[in-house]
Design an enzyme around this catalytic site. Sequence first.
Site, PDB file in Angstrom:
ATOM      1  N   TYR A   1      22.227 145.458  53.979  1.00 14.16           N
ATOM      2  CA  TYR A   1      21.167 145.184  54.951  1.00 14.16           C
ATOM      3  C   TYR A   1      20.311 146.448  55.100  1.00 14.16           C
ATOM      4  O   TYR A   1      20.510 147.251  56.009  1.00 14.16           O
ATOM      5  CB  TYR A   1      21.755 144.817  56.313  1.00 14.16           C
TER       6      TYR A   1
ATOM      7  N   GLY B   1      14.977 128.023  59.979  1.00 13.75           N
ATOM      8  CA  GLY B   1      13.540 127.876  59.862  1.00 13.75           C
ATOM      9  C   GLY B   1      12.786 129.105  60.329  1.00 13.75           C
ATOM     10  O   GLY B   1      13.144 129.737  61.311  1.00 13.75           O
TER      11      GLY B   1
ATOM     12  N   PRO C   1       6.779 124.872  63.764  1.00 13.22           N
ATOM     13  CA  PRO C   1       6.186 123.647  63.258  1.00 13.22           C
ATOM     14  C   PRO C   1       7.237 122.780  62.587  1.00 13.22           C
ATOM     15  O   PRO C   1       8.070 123.259  61.834  1.00 13.22           O
ATOM     16  CB  PRO C   1       5.148 124.167  62.245  1.00 13.22           C
TER      17      PRO C   1
END
Length: 302
Positions: free
Chosen positions: A69, A222, A231
Amino acid sequence: MSPQTNNAAAAGTWRLGDLTVNRVGFGAMRLTGTEPFDAGVPRDRDQSIAVLRKAIDLGVNHIDTAAFYFSATRSANELINRALAPYPEDLVITTKVWPGRDASGAWWWAGPGQLRGQVEENLRQLGRDHLDVVNLRVPPSRRTGSIGEHFGALAELRDAGLIRHLGVSNVTSEQLAEARAIAPVVCVQNQFGLGAPSEDRELLRSCGELGLAFVPFSAIAGSGRAAGSAPGESEAVRVVAHAHGASPAQIRLAWTLRLGPHVLAIPGTGDQDHLAQSVAAGTLRLSEEEMALLDAPRTAPA
């Protein structure tokens, strides 16, 4: 919401071997930038350090990280070390090995004999003499193959005292069984969220029966959902969120936690407000009717 209820302990606790953690933890992947790894914009160093310290203030005692990371200017492990060392006695830091990235950021996958080097890299960056939990993160290309040689190498490092407990990540039920035949496993970290297929749900249930923690990643699925509605968000999530005065991201986390007392959450963010919202999701109590509504097949938007 009062400071007392906005606490990571509100959702209860679970044990990773002999280590007790609050069920709402923190994922460190987004500490380094607005998008994982080298995508997006690097985070302000002081901001990321403040997020980590805020997590501890909110009762988080389980942080998920990895040596891979990092972005061009930030390393999650080094940020954790800078922000939190000397570490709180109850803090559990979970990391993962098998994937790696070289100094240029290019990906590589370790052989069994290279896992010790990856473990030692995590130890150096975190400033620890042992790692609390190490997950063997299985490559997508190996999800139908044996993981025994790699897991056996980690078991030897546990016997040598470098690792306290072992877990597996991105595995099938068969691979979990193979690992458990070699050494004790305390957790399974797989991608999981609303709309997960039946085989993933079965593995989650099986972990509960075995007394193993199930730790979903990407539970808030998402782009942009960590900041609220995105959305294409399902109507069911919107309806339940409105009923609770919560964000869709909080409802997705609350749904995940409702699946069993052995299910942990590790939402990640580089923003203190989003962190507080994620921790507060552990206080939400979804009804059976709301769970059924969220579990119903999603209708595609017109």
